[in-house]
Design an enzyme around this catalytic site. Structure first.
Site, PDB file in Angstrom:
ATOM      1  N   ILE A   1      24.193  25.001  42.786  1.00  0.00           N
ATOM      2  CA  ILE A   1      24.676  24.992  41.388  1.00  0.00           C
ATOM      3  C   ILE A   1      23.825  25.913  40.524  1.00  0.00           C
ATOM      4  O   ILE A   1      24.341  26.747  39.770  1.00  0.00           O
ATOM      5  CB  ILE A   1      24.650  23.551  40.824  1.00  0.00           C
ATOM      6  CG1 ILE A   1      25.474  22.631  41.721  1.00  0.00           C
ATOM      7  CG2 ILE A   1      25.148  23.513  39.389  1.00  0.00           C
ATOM      8  CD1 ILE A   1      25.245  21.141  41.487  1.00  0.00           C
TER       9      ILE A   1
ATOM     10  N   PHE B   1      14.188  23.195  38.817  1.00  0.00           N
ATOM     11  CA  PHE B   1      13.121  22.289  39.221  1.00  0.00           C
ATOM     12  C   PHE B   1      12.869  22.510  40.706  1.00  0.00           C
ATOM     13  O   PHE B   1      13.788  22.854  41.449  1.00  0.00           O
ATOM     14  CB  PHE B   1      13.505  20.823  38.967  1.00  0.00           C
ATOM     15  CG  PHE B   1      13.004  20.305  37.646  1.00  0.00           C
ATOM     16  CD1 PHE B   1      13.465  20.841  36.459  1.00  0.00           C
ATOM     17  CD2 PHE B   1      12.056  19.294  37.596  1.00  0.00           C
ATOM     18  CE1 PHE B   1      12.997  20.374  35.242  1.00  0.00           C
ATOM     19  CE2 PHE B   1      11.581  18.815  36.383  1.00  0.00           C
ATOM     20  CZ  PHE B   1      12.051  19.363  35.203  1.00  0.00           C
TER      21      PHE B   1
ATOM     22  N   ASP C   1      21.325  19.002  50.054  1.00  0.00           N
ATOM     23  CA  ASP C   1      21.526  20.361  50.572  1.00  0.00           C
ATOM     24  C   ASP C   1      22.754  20.440  51.473  1.00  0.00           C
ATOM     25  O   ASP C   1      23.419  21.462  51.530  1.00  0.00           O
ATOM     26  CB  ASP C   1      20.276  20.811  51.341  1.00  0.00           C
ATOM     27  CG  ASP C   1      19.133  21.105  50.395  1.00  0.00           C
ATOM     28  OD1 ASP C   1      19.399  21.631  49.297  1.00  0.00           O
ATOM     29  OD2 ASP C   1      17.971  20.791  50.735  1.00  0.00           O
TER      30      ASP C   1
ATOM     31  N   ASN D   1      19.416  10.663  48.416  1.00  0.00           N
ATOM     32  CA  ASN D   1      17.960  10.819  48.440  1.00  0.00           C
ATOM     33  C   ASN D   1      17.334   9.898  47.392  1.00  0.00           C
ATOM     34  O   ASN D   1      18.030   9.176  46.678  1.00  0.00           O
ATOM     35  CB  ASN D   1      17.555  12.286  48.236  1.00  0.00           C
ATOM     36  CG  ASN D   1      18.088  12.832  46.917  1.00  0.00           C
ATOM     37  OD1 ASN D   1      17.748  12.333  45.850  1.00  0.00           O
ATOM     38  ND2 ASN D   1      18.936  13.857  46.991  1.00  0.00           N
TER      39      ASN D   1
ATOM     40  N   LYS E   1      16.278  31.959  43.271  1.00  0.00           N
ATOM     41  CA  LYS E   1      17.381  31.468  42.440  1.00  0.00           C
ATOM     42  C   LYS E   1      17.667  32.409  41.266  1.00  0.00           C
ATOM     43  O   LYS E   1      18.659  32.241  40.561  1.00  0.00           O
ATOM     44  CB  LYS E   1      17.061  30.074  41.899  1.00  0.00           C
ATOM     45  CG  LYS E   1      16.660  29.076  42.972  1.00  0.00           C
ATOM     46  CD  LYS E   1      17.678  27.995  43.186  1.00  0.00           C
ATOM     47  CE  LYS E   1      17.261  27.113  44.352  1.00  0.00           C
ATOM     48  NZ  LYS E   1      18.201  26.049  44.633  1.00  0.00           N
TER      49      LYS E   1
HETATM   50  N1  CTP Z   1      19.829  23.007  43.135  1.00  0.00           N
HETATM   51  C1  CTP Z   1      21.149  23.104  42.747  1.00  0.00           C
HETATM   52  N2  CTP Z   1      22.128  23.010  43.690  1.00  0.00           N
HETATM   53  C2  CTP Z   1      21.825  22.816  44.984  1.00  0.00           C
HETATM   54  C3  CTP Z   1      20.465  22.712  45.390  1.00  0.00           C
HETATM   55  C4  CTP Z   1      19.499  22.794  44.419  1.00  0.00           C
HETATM   56  O1  CTP Z   1      21.423  23.273  41.549  1.00  0.00           O
HETATM   57  N3  CTP Z   1      22.812  22.730  45.869  1.00  0.00           N
HETATM   58  C5  CTP Z   1      18.776  23.149  42.106  1.00  0.00           C
HETATM   59  C6  CTP Z   1      18.001  21.914  41.828  1.00  0.00           C
HETATM   60  O2  CTP Z   1      18.585  21.142  40.790  1.00  0.00           O
HETATM   61  C7  CTP Z   1      16.652  22.472  41.397  1.00  0.00           C
HETATM   62  C8  CTP Z   1      16.533  23.740  42.225  1.00  0.00           C
HETATM   63  O3  CTP Z   1      17.860  24.081  42.583  1.00  0.00           O
HETATM   64  O4  CTP Z   1      16.641  22.868  40.060  1.00  0.00           O
HETATM   65  C9  CTP Z   1      15.686  23.602  43.450  1.00  0.00           C
HETATM   66  O5  CTP Z   1      16.122  22.502  44.221  1.00  0.00           O
HETATM   67  P1  CTP Z   1      15.305  22.051  45.515  1.00  0.00           P
HETATM   68  O6  CTP Z   1      16.043  20.919  46.159  1.00  0.00           O
HETATM   69  O7  CTP Z   1      13.862  21.874  45.179  1.00  0.00           O
HETATM   70  O8  CTP Z   1      15.376  23.346  46.411  1.00  0.00           O
HETATM   71  P2  CTP Z   1      16.452  23.893  47.383  1.00  0.00           P
HETATM   72  O9  CTP Z   1      17.116  25.052  46.739  1.00  0.00           O
HETATM   73  O10 CTP Z   1      17.360  22.809  47.845  1.00  0.00           O
HETATM   74  O11 CTP Z   1      15.528  24.407  48.570  1.00  0.00           O
HETATM   75  P3  CTP Z   1      14.670  23.554  49.632  1.00  0.00           P
HETATM   76  O12 CTP Z   1      15.439  22.293  49.905  1.00  0.00           O
HETATM   77  O13 CTP Z   1      14.577  24.461  50.797  1.00  0.00           O
HETATM   78  O14 CTP Z   1      13.326  23.300  49.012  1.00  0.00           O
END
Ligand code: CTP
Length: 412
Positions: free
Chosen positions: A318, A336, A285, A216, A354
């Site tokens: 994570i 974040f 994701d 990304n 979370k």
């Molecule tokens: N995060 C993480 N591990 C993942 C996905 C997300 O640690 N596999 C953490 C990111 O670092 C951030 C938070 O979760 O602090 C939110 O990430 P974001 O990508 O905004 O949200 P998602 O949980 O992926 O949900 P969505 O894509 O539906 O918005």
């Protein structure tokens, strides 16, 4: 334009003692002036053998002082006047002989004299040693360095590398930008002193085959700025970074990973040893269910080949996994939320989903790769915006907000 560093309006006395590294002092003076500081150069006689007054005057924009007998300053007291208006004295290069003079409280030349005569509670002294590695390693130098530190001086570096004498080792003066950043860090409040902070940053790369993958647009800049700001605030910082080409902030321990699973595997064992966990990484994701060992070739002819099926599976979360650790092992977690719309609502939903005490929202697509951003802090107390600013400024504000919440929690 470079990002504001927090040096604007600072008045720095830049001292030069004798050493080849004086050539770096000219660049340092320029960097400090560019960062908005005023720079008053004071040189020893030995420094004058390595670089001219005219050069230092040109880069600092001010006449250079090199004698305690100069009658230009008001009342002719350069050793008093110069330090009274300074926010700090930075001696770069600080030679072995100059450090020895300081350790003994000698004051034969203007620079040593003004270091001795400075008000220690108002005018900090920073030294950037520069000398041959044998001189640096000599017990006398090490004894003197320990003494000046005990007397309140801050020692920046020295670095390791090739030296003007042709040898390689400890004793190189830090580069001009490193010294500029170290000085900026010095002025930051130490609100996270004694804390340990774990940060994830950047995108992840999920391999499809040896040449392709899913990733990304995250640049990692916000996470790296946060790691830097936490280190500046006195924390011991570990940064787990996805694939980005950014320099490691000074004093930060960095672990590079590629995929979300690798980031998970790096973070989970480290988390219990940290007080604070800030997840800024844009973790993919989903990842391909199978990574092909060899490059996938086109099937069929040019223009009518059949695209290969791409099966995806979800990456482990994570942040949620760290937030679910038993209380005794769980750091204080900050998530974040990179959103494209409805920032406040999505950020609050993530706070709950979370299970973390603070979520920092930002409108991702608009800020990916940029040097500035604006943030929305969402927690149990409500929504708190941090208005648009460069990412380092926002990171420093966020570090302050985290420190305040940590302190409130401990006094609760
Ligand atoms: N995060 C993480 N591990 C993942 C996905 C997300 O640690 N596999 C953490 C990111 O670092 C951030 C938070 O979760 O602090 C939110 O990430 P974001 O990508 O905004 O949200 P998602 O949980 O992926 O949900 P969505 O894509 O539906 O918005």
């Amino acid at each position: 334009m470079t990002a504001p560093l927090g040096l604007a309006g600072r008045h720095i006395v830049l001292g030069l003692s004798g050493g080849v590294a004086c050539y770096k002092a000219a660049e340092l003076a320029r960097e400090l002036v560019r960062a908005g500081a005023t720079v008053q150069v004071v040189m020893t006689e030995a420094a004058g053998h390595f670089i001219t007054r005219a050069t230092m005057q040109a880069v600092s924009g001010r006449p250079v002082f090199d004698s305690q007998w100069d009658s230009t300053p008001p009342a002719g007291m350069a050793h008093i006047d110069l330090s009274r208006e300074a926010d700090a004295i930075l001696v770069a290069p600080a030679s072995a002989d100059f450090i020895a003079q300081l350790a003994q409280g000698r004051a034969a030349e203007l620079l040593a004299l003004l270091c001795l005569a400075r008000p220690v509670d108002r005018c900090p002294l920073l030294l950037a040693p520069a000398m041959n590695r044998e001189m640096w390693a000599h017990p006398a130098t090490q004894r003197n360095v320990a003494q000046v530190q005990a007397d309140g001086a801050t020692v920046l570096g020295p670095g390791v590398g090739s030296q003007a004498c042709g040898e390689t080792g400890d004793g190189r003066m830090l580069e001009a930008t490193e010294l500029r950043d170290a000085l900026a860090a010095f002025f930051q409040p130490k609100c996270l002193a004694g804390r340990t902070v774990l940060v994830t940053a950047g995108p992840t790369f999920e391999a499809i085959d040896p040449v392709r993958g899913i990733t990304n647009h995250s640049s990692g800049k916000m996470g790296f700025a946060l790691a830097r700001a936490a280190a500046e605030a006195g924390a011991r910082v570990t940064l787990v970074a996805g694939p980005v080409h950014l320099p490691t902030p000074a004093g930060v321990q960095r672990i590079d990973v590629q995929s979300g699973q690798q980031m998970f595997d790096a973070v989970l064992p480290l988390a219990p040893a940290h007080d604070i966990f800030v997840a800024t990484a844009a973790v993919a994701d989903w990842r391909p269910a199978h990574t092909q060992v060899q490059k996938i070739k086109k099937q069929g002819g040019t223009g009518d080949s059949v695209p290969p099926p791409l099966m995806l599976v979800e990456n482990p979360d994570i942040l949620a996994a760290v937030a679910a650790l038993p209380p005794a092992q769980r750091p204080w977690c900050v998530g974040f939320a990179a959103e494209s719309e409805n920032l406040a609502a999505h950020a609050r939903a993530k706070l709950v989903r979370k299970g973390v005490p603070l979520v920092v929202g930002n409108l991702g697509p608009a800020t990916f790769g940029r040097d500035d951003n604006s943030l929305l802090l969402v927690d149990a107390a409500g929504d708190h915006p941090l208005p648009p600013a460069d990412k380092l400024t926002l990171a420093r504000q966020l570090v302050q907000e985290i420190a305040t919440r940590m302190a409130a929690r401990e006094f609760a």
